[in-house]
Design an enzyme around this catalytic site. Sequence first.
Site, PDB file in Angstrom:
ATOM      1  CD  GLU A 278      50.808  41.154   6.249  1.00 57.53           C
ATOM      2  OE1 GLU A 278      50.358  40.476   7.179  1.00 57.53           O
ATOM      3  OE2 GLU A 278      51.719  41.993   6.378  1.00 57.53           O
ATOM      4  CG  ASP A 357      53.114  45.912  10.623  1.00 58.56           C
ATOM      5  OD1 ASP A 357      52.328  45.911  11.579  1.00 58.56           O
ATOM      6  OD2 ASP A 357      53.554  44.874  10.097  1.00 58.56           O
ATOM      7  CD  GLU A 385      55.301  42.078  14.123  1.00 56.49           C
ATOM      8  OE1 GLU A 385      54.118  42.364  14.413  1.00 56.49           O
ATOM      9  OE2 GLU A 385      55.650  41.674  12.995  1.00 56.49           O
TER      10      GLU A 385
HETATM   11  C1  GCU Z   1      52.361  42.332  10.835  1.00 54.82           C
HETATM   12  C2  GCU Z   1      52.814  41.038  11.433  1.00 54.82           C
HETATM   13  C3  GCU Z   1      52.016  39.873  10.929  1.00 54.82           C
HETATM   14  C4  GCU Z   1      50.520  40.162  11.089  1.00 54.82           C
HETATM   15  C5  GCU Z   1      50.160  41.469  10.435  1.00 54.82           C
HETATM   16  C6  GCU Z   1      48.721  41.905  10.691  1.00 54.82           C
HETATM   17  O1  GCU Z   1      52.721  42.376   9.483  1.00 54.82           O
HETATM   18  O2  GCU Z   1      54.181  40.834  11.184  1.00 54.82           O
HETATM   19  O3  GCU Z   1      52.400  38.745  11.654  1.00 54.82           O
HETATM   20  O4  GCU Z   1      49.776  39.129  10.555  1.00 54.82           O
HETATM   21  O5  GCU Z   1      50.983  42.481  10.941  1.00 54.82           O
HETATM   22  O6  GCU Z   1      48.537  42.863  11.421  1.00 54.82           O
HETATM   23  O7  GCU Z   1      47.807  41.320  10.163  1.00 54.82           O
END
Ligand code: GCU
Length: 670
Positions: A278, A357, A385
């Site tokens: 990400e 996730d 979440e």
């Molecule tokens: C999810 C979450 C993110 C987080 C990511 C992670 O995608 O929405 O906010 O950073 O997990 O576990 O790194």
Amino acid sequence: MEFTNCWLQYEKISDANHKDIKVYATTEGNIINNAIEELTTAFDMLYNRRVEAVFGGEPKDNENAAASSVELRLNPELKLGKEAFRIDCDSGRCVVSAQTQAGLLYGVFALIRNLRVQRVYDFDKWSFTLEQNPSNPIRMLDHWDNMDGSIERGYSGNSFFFEKDEIIINERTYAYARLAASVGINAVAINNVNVRGMATWLISDKYYDKLRSLSEIFGSYGIKLYLSINFAAPIEMGGLDTSDPCDERVKEWWKNKAKEIWQHIPEFGGFLVKADSEGRPGPFTYGRSHAEGANMLADAVRPFGGLVIWRCFVYNCQQDWRDQKTDRARAGYDNFMPLDGMFADNVILQIKNGPMDFQVREPVSPLFGGLKRTNAMLELQIAQEYTGQQRHVCYLLPWFKEILDFKTYCGREHDTVADIVAGRTYNNTNCGIVAVANTGNDINWTGHDLAAANWYGFGRLAFDTGLSAEEIASEWIMQTFGYNEKVMENVMEILMKSWPAYEKYTSPLGIGWMVKPNHHYGPDVDGYEYDRWGTYHRANHKAIGVDRTPAGTGYTQQYNEPLASIYADKRTCPQELILFFHRLEYDYVLPSGKTVIQHIYDSHFEGADEAARFLDLWRELEGLIEDEAFGRVEKRLIHQKEHAKEWRDVVNSYFYRISGIEDEKGRPLY
Ligand code: GCU
């Protein structure tokens, strides 16, 4: 009062006996002092009895008759695990023994918990023995706190670790460490895995003093401090033009950095790393593997006994939704399985429970059954979440139990996820369980008072994976609200039904992701459908789901047999996951005998009705629960009831419109 004590608010059990209690400790020490403090508070509040501490000795025979006592006996020779304890209580004389001070502290918390849960009226007549060795070596909380005080996916106020780029240490810091230790947590990472801005600089002179204080406070409760680090720190802080893990200058930079960190924070635990995920930097930029990246850091921290906790949440987050071949579910295994056996012994791979996730339902990640020569840790999320964001009640322990009990068929005698992460399967010690934390600076710590059951429960389960979700809930209810039969009964029903209910009124049959983008709250069936995140259900007028069998993306083949075959065959695939593994037409008849579409309708009506019942059950407790807590929870349950209805109607209407199939029972679909 700025915050509650959650499950550590002691209610009086009896004040019939006012004799003092002597607490004998073989040695002094920060952890022992905290243990004595706990006994002092507990005996005062539960029994109105005073505690007198005596250091360096044991009770003399003639003292036994006169005074009740608790002896904290540190015995390095004891043939129990390092953090294990033994409690022997006989008629007012209790001995808690352990190899380490941390073991003694856990023993003391267990002693107090048992006095409360068993409602021991007269301590002086109580006989009790308990020997316990924690199931998991590492029992960790990962906080996703940012240095500006916000919390990524935080649903209970702001951070109590950071504010305006500074570290906060105050009364809450101690209260937090105490609550965490009381359920056996022994490791805490305080900052978000997405390390940006000033968080990169946490490992610098600017913050060492505060971090050292924090580490000492944590240490006095048996907890090690960890930090999330930025893989690009050599560039951002060190002025290098690369963070290539094979570059000698980069290696040198991290070695010096580690030395500096441990010089300032001698009890530091190690690094938590989110790399190549990400948008976070990582070894891929330099054509290096995750093993090369992690091992470079592992070399740097090894001289100090440090650990590198490396996350497996690595996938392509720039997917074209038209692309049907790339399957995000495959990514963790595809990225990490080829590296099995290549990681240093002080590296632990931190694996999310499922391949996607933290959805309300996912299959267990196939990496647990795959990796055989790599330290593994299970990553759960108690921050809700995707499970109601601590506005809906969703007690996650029944789900965590299913995950831990999952048989991986890895070919060993002890083959469940619980076995693997406890170190029983492959005889390793760097392993355990971690949860993304659900706390913030709200008065009740977790936004929803009932969400504290997930914090409590996670810790208790990580310490003792043999406990059931009901046992944990029952302990928690008693300690949080005091003992009352009606309270026990109603709150137990709410908690135990909450996760299944949430699943029913949100996303059906293992699909997940029908949430509004960004904040992930509230229904939006197509919210993630045409996006870049690889999370598609691909519903059209005829069918829904992704074919992950060998005829489709082949994800099922990442499991050991017989799981691979069970999942690949829609007749044997567990119903609750069927749309995760298969693409089915709406009139396909499920094992339950219902069609897919009728299942969707029915479960959404059922789930919303259950959410409405939670409010009724809670309202029956008015007057039995302290007013403020009662009001806080009532408000959330009113919202949940309405919001569950919204979920029901949005999801059902979507599938009615797209399929054109009526509800057999003729209920309104808009
Ligand atoms: C999810 C979450 C993110 C987080 C990511 C992670 O995608 O929405 O906010 O950073 O997990 O576990 O790194």
